[in-house]
Enzyme design. Structure first.
Site, PDB file in Angstrom:
ATOM      1  N   LEU A 238       0.829  -7.196  -5.861  1.00 33.37           N
ATOM      2  CA  LEU A 238       1.654  -6.720  -6.505  1.00 33.37           C
ATOM      3  C   LEU A 238       1.729  -6.391  -8.144  1.00 33.37           C
ATOM      4  O   LEU A 238       1.724  -5.559  -8.464  1.00 33.37           O
ATOM      5  CB  LEU A 238       2.730  -7.703  -6.311  1.00 33.37           C
ATOM      6  N   TRP A 241      -0.133  -3.555  -8.176  1.00 37.81           N
ATOM      7  CA  TRP A 241      -0.101  -2.641  -7.597  1.00 37.81           C
ATOM      8  C   TRP A 241       0.594  -1.881  -8.827  1.00 37.81           C
ATOM      9  O   TRP A 241       0.812  -0.433  -8.809  1.00 37.81           O
ATOM     10  CB  TRP A 241       1.042  -3.108  -6.693  1.00 37.81           C
ATOM     11  N   HIS A 242       1.056  -2.902 -10.746  1.00 38.26           N
ATOM     12  CA  HIS A 242       1.815  -2.450 -11.333  1.00 38.26           C
ATOM     13  C   HIS A 242       1.078  -1.326 -11.857  1.00 38.26           C
ATOM     14  O   HIS A 242       1.388  -0.228 -12.655  1.00 38.26           O
ATOM     15  CB  HIS A 242       2.427  -3.475 -11.691  1.00 38.26           C
ATOM     16  N   GLY A 243      -0.242  -1.182 -11.465  1.00 40.88           N
ATOM     17  CA  GLY A 243      -0.985  -0.942 -12.714  1.00 40.88           C
ATOM     18  C   GLY A 243      -2.913  -0.972 -12.790  1.00 40.88           C
ATOM     19  O   GLY A 243      -3.135  -2.223 -11.862  1.00 40.88           O
ATOM     20  N   PHE A 391       5.259   3.169 -13.459  1.00 41.02           N
ATOM     21  CA  PHE A 391       4.656   2.571 -11.990  1.00 41.02           C
ATOM     22  C   PHE A 391       4.725   3.119 -10.702  1.00 41.02           C
ATOM     23  O   PHE A 391       3.995   2.845  -9.488  1.00 41.02           O
ATOM     24  CB  PHE A 391       5.004   1.464 -12.237  1.00 41.02           C
TER      25      PHE A 391
END
Length: 391
Positions: A238, A241-243, A391
Site C-alpha cells: 500500500l 501504491w502511493h508513489g 495518487f
C-alpha cells in the site's frame, strides 16, 4: 497496467544504473507517460472485481454501461472511495429518481466537505508549508507541531474530498462507501486503519492480507508470524501504491511494523488496560497512535530520503526556539484545529448529515449559513489540489 504506467520509469532508472555499471546501452527506452486519470483507484476496483468473479462471490456484469459506470463514476474517480462491485452495481439496477431527500443529504455532505478542505486543510497548509520547505531554519518543537498539524491537514483534505464525492453521488441517488470514522479517537494503529481510508484498508484486507495469511498458514503453519508478515507485506504494498519514491515504501513499512508489534503485544496491552483507569489508558493509547501515524507522515510528506533524514534530525524538542510560539496566528490556528476536531469527532460523531437531520430547522439553516459565510469570506488566497488526487 498499473505497473506499466506508474512504475515503468522506476524500472528504467534501475536498468540505467545497471547498464552504466556494465558499460552497455540501456535496453529499456525512456518513455514520458501521460498518466490516465484515476488509474490507481479504478485499477484496484477492476482487480477486486476480477478476483470476486474468480472466487464466484460475484456474478459477471453483463451490462457494459453499468460496468463502465462502476469503474469510472466521476465523484469517486480521482481519489476514491474504492467501491466493491457487490455494493455499487446493484444500485444501478434500481430505478433512480430525483428526490429531495437525496439532494438535501448530498448538499449537506458537499458543504461540510468544502468547509474541511477550504477552511481547515488549506489554512493549515499555508501555515506549515514554509516550515517544511525551510526546515533547517526551524527547530524541534515547531517542526513536531507542524507534523501534527499536517496529519490534521491530510484528514481534513482527504475526508473533505470524500464528503464531496459521497455528496455528489448522493445527488444521483448513489450511496458510496464511508471512508472515515473518527480516526483521531483510535486507541491503536489497528483501530486507526479501521477508521482511516476504510475502502483502501478493506480492499487490502480482502485481496492481499486474507489470501496471503491463509496461504502462509496452510503452507508453512507459521500462525502468528505468518499473520505479522502478511500485515507487513500488505502495508508495504500500500505504501508503494502511493508513489514510486522510496519514502512511500518506508511509510507503508512503518505502518506494517507497528501493526505487527501490536499483534505481538496484544495480551500485554490488555493486561495493562485492566490495571489503569480507562480514561488514562485511552488517552495514552490515542496519543501514541496519533504520534506514530504523524511520525510516519514525515515519509509521506518529504521529497526523498535526504529531506526525511534532515527533518528527523531537526525535530529535537530540546532544540526549540520558544519565541516561535508567541505568534498570535499560530495560537488562533491551534485553537481552531482543536475546536474543529472536537466538533467533527464529538458533535458530528454520527456524521454531519445525520446531525443536521435531527436538528430544528432554524439551527440547521443557521449552521448552513455560517459554513457558507466562512467558505466565502475566510477562504485562502491560494488554492491547493486535493492531496490524494496525486495518487
Amino acid at each position: 497496467i498499473l505497473g506499466l504506467f506508474k512504475y515503468y520509469n522506476v524500472i528504467n532508472r534501475g536498468s540505467n544504473f545497471i547498464s552504466d555499471l556494465l558499460q552497455i546501452e540501456n535496453p529499456i527506452p525512456h518513455v514520458e507517460w501521460l498518466l490516465p486519470l484515476g488509474i490507481s483507484y479504478y485499477i484496484f476496483q477492476a482487480i477486486g472485481y476480477n478476483i470476486d468473479i474468480y472466487r464466484e462471490t460475484e456474478k459477471p456484469e453483463t451490462h457494459f454501461g453499468n460496468f463502465a459506470v462502476y469503474l469510472s463514476f466521476f465523484p469517486k474517480l480521482i481519489a476514491g472511495p474504492i467501491e466493491q462491485a457487490a455494493d455499487f452495481l446493484p444500485q444501478l439496477k434500481e430505478n433512480i429518481n430525483l428526490k429531495y431527500q437525496n439532494i438535501s443529504h448530498g448538499g449537506r455532505l458537499i458543504l461540510w466537505g468544502l468547509f474541511k478542505k477550504i477552511i481547515i486543510a488549506e489554512h493549515i497548509n499555508e501555515f506549515i508549508q514554509p516550515m517544511f520547505i525551510d526546515s533547517p531554519n526551524h527547530s524541534g518543537a515547531p517542526l513536531i507541531l507542524a507534523l501534527l498539524l499536517y496529519t490534521v491537514e491530510i484528514y481534513a483534505d482527504f475526508s473533505g474530498y470524500t464528503d464531496i464525492a459521497l455528496g455528489s453521488a448522493r445527488l444521483f441517488g448513489i450511496k458510496l462507501t464511508q471512508n472515515f470514522l473518527q480516526p483521531f479517537y483510535a486507541i491503536s494503529l489497528t483501530d486507526f486503519w479501521r477508521r482511516w481510508h476504510i475502502s483502501l484498508s478493506t480492499w487490502a484486507n480482502n485481496y492481499i492480507y486474507n489470501p496471503l495469511s491463509m496461504w502462509i498458514s496452510i503452507t508453512f503453519n507459521f500462525k502468528k508470524w505468518g499473520i505479522i508478515f502478511s500485515v507487513f507485506f500488505s502495508f508495504l504494498l500500500l505504501g508503494i501504491w502511493h508513489g514510486t519514491d522510496l519514502t512511500f515504501a518506508f511509510f507503508g513499512g512503518i505502518q506494517g511494523a507497528i501493526l505487527g508489534f501490536e499483534i505481538l503485544t496484544q495480551k500485554i496491552r490488555k493486561k495493562i488496560a485492566t490495571k489503569i483507569p480507562p480514561f488514562i489508558f485511552n488517552f495514552i493509547s490515542r496519543s501514541l497512535t496519533i504520534g506514530a501515524f504523524a511520525f510516519s507522515c514525515i515519509f509521506f510528506k518529504a521529497n526523498g530520503i535526504n529531506q526525511t533524514k534532515g527533518w528527523i534530525l531537526q525535530m529535537n524538542p530540546l532544540n526549540t526556539d520558544i519565541t516561535y510560539f508567541n505568534q498570535p496566528n499560530l495560537i488562533y490556528l491551534i485553537i481552531a484545529v482543536v475546536i474543529y476536531i472536537f466538533i467533527d469527532h464529538q458533535i458530528f460523531k454520527n456524521g454531519f448529515n445525520n446531525w443536521c437531520s435531527s436538528q430544528h430547522v432554524i439551527l440547521r439553516w443557521s449552521v448552513y449559513s455560517l459554513l457558507i459565510f466562512a467558505i466565502i469570506t475566510l477562504s485562502s488566497v491560494n488554492t491547493y489540489p486535493f492531496i490524494y488526487s496525486n495518487f
